[in-house]
Write an enzyme that holds these catalytic residues in place. Sequence first.
Site, PDB file in Angstrom:
ATOM      1  N   HIS A 161       0.817  -1.225   0.000  1.00  0.00           N
ATOM      2  CA  HIS A 161       0.000   0.000   0.000  1.00  0.00           C
ATOM      3  C   HIS A 161       0.844   1.265   0.000  1.00  0.00           C
ATOM      4  O   HIS A 161       0.307   2.358  -0.166  1.00  0.00           O
ATOM      5  CB  HIS A 161      -0.930  -0.005   1.218  1.00  0.00           C
ATOM      6  CG  HIS A 161      -2.034  -1.023   1.111  1.00  0.00           C
ATOM      7  ND1 HIS A 161      -3.317  -0.697   0.759  1.00  0.00           N
ATOM      8  CD2 HIS A 161      -2.027  -2.366   1.266  1.00  0.00           C
ATOM      9  CE1 HIS A 161      -4.061  -1.799   0.710  1.00  0.00           C
ATOM     10  NE2 HIS A 161      -3.303  -2.818   1.025  1.00  0.00           N
ATOM     11  N   ASP A 370       3.712   9.487  -0.912  1.00  0.00           N
ATOM     12  CA  ASP A 370       2.542   8.718  -0.503  1.00  0.00           C
ATOM     13  C   ASP A 370       2.290   7.620  -1.532  1.00  0.00           C
ATOM     14  O   ASP A 370       2.394   7.887  -2.741  1.00  0.00           O
ATOM     15  CB  ASP A 370       1.310   9.657  -0.454  1.00  0.00           C
ATOM     16  CG  ASP A 370       0.346   9.276   0.655  1.00  0.00           C
ATOM     17  OD1 ASP A 370       0.300   8.087   1.007  1.00  0.00           O
ATOM     18  OD2 ASP A 370      -0.362  10.172   1.166  1.00  0.00           O
TER      19      ASP A 370
HETATM   20  O1  F6P Z   1      -0.575   1.688   4.016  1.00  0.00           O
HETATM   21  C1  F6P Z   1      -0.431   2.461   5.125  1.00  0.00           C
HETATM   22  C2  F6P Z   1      -1.449   2.116   6.175  1.00  0.00           C
HETATM   23  O2  F6P Z   1      -1.360   0.754   6.534  1.00  0.00           O
HETATM   24  C3  F6P Z   1      -2.866   2.463   5.713  1.00  0.00           C
HETATM   25  O3  F6P Z   1      -3.482   1.420   5.028  1.00  0.00           O
HETATM   26  C4  F6P Z   1      -3.541   2.836   6.979  1.00  0.00           C
HETATM   27  O4  F6P Z   1      -4.460   3.869   6.801  1.00  0.00           O
HETATM   28  C5  F6P Z   1      -2.447   3.314   7.865  1.00  0.00           C
HETATM   29  O5  F6P Z   1      -1.223   2.874   7.320  1.00  0.00           O
HETATM   30  C6  F6P Z   1      -2.703   2.827   9.271  1.00  0.00           C
HETATM   31  O6  F6P Z   1      -1.592   2.786  10.056  1.00  0.00           O
HETATM   32  P1  F6P Z   1      -1.558   1.997  11.433  1.00  0.00           P
HETATM   33  O7  F6P Z   1      -2.179   0.659  11.207  1.00  0.00           O
HETATM   34  O8  F6P Z   1      -0.120   1.937  11.766  1.00  0.00           O
HETATM   35  O9  F6P Z   1      -2.364   2.823  12.373  1.00  0.00           O
END
Ligand code: F6P
Length: 462
Positions: A161, A370
């Site tokens: 992602h 990003d």
């Molecule tokens: O891809 C980055 C990501 O995993 C997103 O899908 C998500 O919004 C964010 O980071 C969430 O981060 P965490 O799980 O560390 O709170």
Amino acid sequence: MSEDARLVVVSNRVAVPKARGAAGAQGGLAGALNAALKDRSGVWFGWSGEETEEHSGEIATQTTDGVTTATIDLSKRDVDEYYNGYANSTLWPLFHYRLDLAEYERETGKGYERVNERFAETLHPLIEEDDIVWVHDYHLIPLGERLRSRGVKNRIGFFLHIPWPPTRLFVSLPYHERLVRTMLHYDLLGFQTQEWLDSFLHYCRTELGAEVDDGTGSVTLDGWTTIARAYPIGIDWDHFTGLANTGDARQAEQRLLSSTRRRTAMIGVDRLDYSKGLPERLDGISRFFDRFPQRVRDLVFIQIAPPSREDVESYQQIRTLLEQKAGQINGARSEVDLVPVRYVNRGYSHAELFGFFRAAKIGLVTPLRDGMNLVAKEYLAAQDPEDPGVLILSRFAGAAAQMQDALLVNPHSPDDLSHAIATALDMPLEERRRRYDALISTVRDDNVQDWTNNFLRDLDAR
Ligand code: F6P
């Protein structure tokens, strides 16, 4: 995909589906994966988000509306080394081109491998013969290889992602080869954009000596062949735009409009993360007010920034820095009846965000780097087609590849940001409409359902 193949989704976090009719709605990715899981009566496996003294290996399962979630707890040490450590203090900064913030610690690397092994160990007995397995994101890169080592022959796909960094940066990671070699055990690798895919293929060719076919994305090394492709993720258009008529969205819109009155609201919504370019964004706003001091009566900036990964030091630092910068602008520019920057450290529901986006005539989305950025797409989806707002978008967000008609900016340059804000503020309706019309079809059509279907179609074909 064959009718009876179950889908097994694996990710660090699991979004437990809400019972039908329950209050609240889940976000795009969670909603789309739940829909795909419901179609195929699958399982979503991951970390519960809970910390325990010792790792127990126990699986908690829950079935709601035909979707089963299976979660495990992790020990405090596992969370420190795997989640706060290797995933978020090594891979996250490195993959977002922030070598200056990346920490290379042997112990956290071992913790990352240990947790991936724990995931494989607990997940393995849940996988049935025809299941298709879809692993998500940088927390779980080696999981496919760990499953293969246990004899799993199923089709396994992986989607990243976040960006994939250029080879010159990536090779600063100790044991980079070991990590990437594990990826070749997947049947299909998905990246958000062609740029991240190109960087990955470049690494495989130049550092691993793999045989790479740029046309098909096939990468072969030591008898393993995987296919790597770009699948740009989108929003859940129907769900998000369906929020337009909810009471929460309407109230949020009115709240913002009545509190900003004759001033134009400009909005940013980001997790409080250094990759989002928030201090740089405030520098750009500060430059704008330096240049046009009288326009403090025309513009109010609302930054919604829910705290994130608060146990990681770099995230604590960014929070302090932002408070200082917002305070400085407000100290210098406020009047008794107006404050130019509203900085809000909390999250809002999707419906409320819809209303805020609709009320804001400028959307400011300026990450330094990003993978994609769905806020840019949601901002546009919430606009009134007859009187749309202007999207200012970082050229370094993955979304920029599809959204060339946004006002593209270099988020590192305060002058560029300041200039874009002035342009957006004065943009005539005709140009706003032209840009909106040029952008909205990709936001609507290249949606998250499409993304899920494309990835699973290709995985199924392997
Ligand atoms: O891809 C980055 C990501 O995993 C997103 O899908 C998500 O919004 C964010 O980071 C969430 O981060 P965490 O799980 O560390 O709170």
